[in-house]
Design an enzyme around this catalytic site. Sequence first.
Site, short mmCIF file in Angstrom:
data_model
loop_
_atom_site.label_atom_id
_atom_site.label_comp_id
_atom_site.label_asym_id
_atom_site.label_seq_id
_atom_site.Cartn_x
_atom_site.Cartn_y
_atom_site.Cartn_z
N SER A 1 76.27 -62.36 -91.55
CA SER A 1 77.07 -63.09 -90.53
C SER A 1 78.49 -62.74 -90.75
O SER A 1 79.36 -62.43 -91.54
CB SER A 1 76.89 -64.46 -90.43
N TYR B 1 76.79 -72.23 -95.57
CA TYR B 1 76.40 -70.98 -94.93
C TYR B 1 77.13 -69.51 -95.07
O TYR B 1 76.40 -68.57 -95.23
CB TYR B 1 76.21 -71.41 -93.41
#
Length: 281
Positions: A150, A163
């Site tokens: 990401s 995350y």
Amino acid sequence: MDSSLSLDGRVVVVSGAGGGGIGTTVTRMAAEAGATVVAVSRSQDNLDTHVAPLADKGLNVVTVAADASTDEGIATVLDAARDADGTLYGLVNVAGGAAPSTWMPATRVSRADWRELFTANLETMFFMSQAVAAEIRSQGNPGSIVSVSSISGMNTAPYHVAYGTAKAAIVAATRTMAAELAAEGIRVNAVAPGVTETAASATYVDADPERDQRAIAMGRRGTPEEQAGAILFLLSDLSSYITGQTILVDGGLNLRWTHLGADNTSLFLKDESFREAIRRI
């Protein structure tokens, strides 16, 4: 189709195929390129909704309901891959993500929060990659593993530290596995999506063209097809001399990196009450 893009005769596992977003799109595009795709999801309902229609259209797709975060789930996937028509060649790790409830200040993150996100994002990627790489190596064949990181793993991730750190660890694991497996013809790469229009992102990102124009160099959010295109490239022989790399697929969001407001929360968050909740110490 360019023969270098063809996946004819190859089996590709897609872990996290059932969400209707990037994983489902990769499944479709890899099958269209000639692969037999072993489409994996924890949810049989998601597979029935999003993936089964691909098989109904004649694409060579095998659905497997299994939990990629467990050894039993991985064993189930490998059994399906061995039984599939073709030679095991590829793996795409899409499984992961983060629920809106996981957004919070670093000072509020508990061990349980941390472990949950690392299990969902990093452990699923690593242990599935480990198992598929071992299987490919045992057959003496080349292969390609592609994982989804990401943009949050390539830069800062305020209010989403667990995350972002898990996604950054995917980049590190990708580089190390690439170094270890290169001599055996197994390439290991990743893509790092920016803001992409999926059902999952719609839970906290709204439609705001003016904001997108300001934050993203290309002026818009990405599509699952654009993420899947980069993944398909890394799976294919078109990228035969690329390994250990993470490709940002973000429309130039990283070039500006102006999507954080004065309070360090993302401009993409659509709900002010959600913004207030994640800022709460």
